[in-house]
Design a protein around this motif. Structure first.
Motif, PDB file in Angstrom:
ATOM      1  N   LEU A  25       0.829  -1.204   0.000  1.00  0.00           N
ATOM      2  CA  LEU A  25       0.000   0.000   0.000  1.00  0.00           C
ATOM      3  C   LEU A  25       0.866   1.257   0.000  1.00  0.00           C
ATOM      4  O   LEU A  25       0.610   2.198  -0.762  1.00  0.00           O
ATOM      5  N   LEU A  26       1.897   1.287   0.827  1.00  0.00           N
ATOM      6  CA  LEU A  26       2.789   2.450   0.856  1.00  0.00           C
ATOM      7  C   LEU A  26       3.468   2.649  -0.496  1.00  0.00           C
ATOM      8  O   LEU A  26       3.587   3.783  -0.976  1.00  0.00           O
ATOM      9  N   TYR A  27       3.888   1.568  -1.116  1.00  0.00           N
ATOM     10  CA  TYR A  27       4.491   1.646  -2.450  1.00  0.00           C
ATOM     11  C   TYR A  27       3.482   2.245  -3.436  1.00  0.00           C
ATOM     12  O   TYR A  27       3.829   3.146  -4.221  1.00  0.00           O
ATOM     13  N   GLY A  28       2.259   1.756  -3.402  1.00  0.00           N
ATOM     14  CA  GLY A  28       1.226   2.275  -4.298  1.00  0.00           C
ATOM     15  C   GLY A  28       0.914   3.735  -4.043  1.00  0.00           C
ATOM     16  O   GLY A  28       0.638   4.490  -4.984  1.00  0.00           O
ATOM     17  N   MET A  29       0.976   4.147  -2.791  1.00  0.00           N
ATOM     18  CA  MET A  29       0.731   5.548  -2.463  1.00  0.00           C
ATOM     19  C   MET A  29       1.853   6.441  -2.980  1.00  0.00           C
ATOM     20  O   MET A  29       1.603   7.487  -3.580  1.00  0.00           O
ATOM     21  N   VAL A  30       3.087   6.023  -2.740  1.00  0.00           N
ATOM     22  CA  VAL A  30       4.244   6.815  -3.174  1.00  0.00           C
ATOM     23  C   VAL A  30       4.287   6.934  -4.690  1.00  0.00           C
ATOM     24  O   VAL A  30       4.564   7.999  -5.242  1.00  0.00           O
TER      25      VAL A  30
END
Length: 162
Positions: A25-30
């Motif tokens: 999720l953090l990867y997708g957000m960044v």
């Protein structure tokens, strides 16, 4: 296969899966990748559903182990208390994930508030899942207890031949 087997088999999934989905999720957000965000949310939702049988099979697992010599009741109680918190947080994470999936249908972006809330609830869930697993493992695995000793202040029946 018994309910105890199911408990022992499935309990690893949220402990491993939720941190992995949080990273995704953090990867997708960044990266601003909606599909990656949705994949992480779908993973959270699946893990929340899979956590239900883990929680529900905890009581049968307790019944099977609580009278075995060498098992510390305090460890079972601590594990059970933490499991209740972890289940609540994981259920909350599932709700946030479902909201994110709902709001992002029809090719719309996932609302930033939902993404941020998902990360926050996931971190809290991880904070509850790790000690839940740690104390659950200590119930029967003496090799991971500090210095091979029972918890301080907890009486543990010795196994025959020790």
């Amino acid at each position: 296969m018994s309910l105890v087997h199911i408990h022992l088999l499935l309990n690893h999934l949220p402990i491993i899966g939720i941190p992995l989905m949080t990273g995704l999720l953090l990867y997708g957000m960044v990266r601003g990748q909606r599909e990656v965000q949705r994949a992480a949310l779908a993973g959270f939702l699946l893990l929340a559903v899979l956590t239900i049988p883990v929680y529900l099979t905890g009581e049968p697992a307790e019944d099977a182990i609580e009278r075995v010599p060498g098992v510390a009741r305090a460890l079972i109680d601590r594990h059970e208390t933490l499991a209740t918190v972890a289940m609540g947080l994981t259920a909350g994470l599932g709700i946030v994930a479902a909201l994110g999936m709902f709001f992002s249908r029809h090719n719309r972006p996932v609302p930033r508030l939902v993404l941020t809330g998902g990360v926050l609830v996931a971190v809290l869930a991880i904070g509850a899942l790790i000690p839940t697993g740690y104390f659950g493992g200590q119930i029967r695995h003496e090799e991971i207890r500090a210095a091979r000793a029972p918890m301080q202040g907890v009486e543990v029946e010795e196994l025959p031949g020790r």
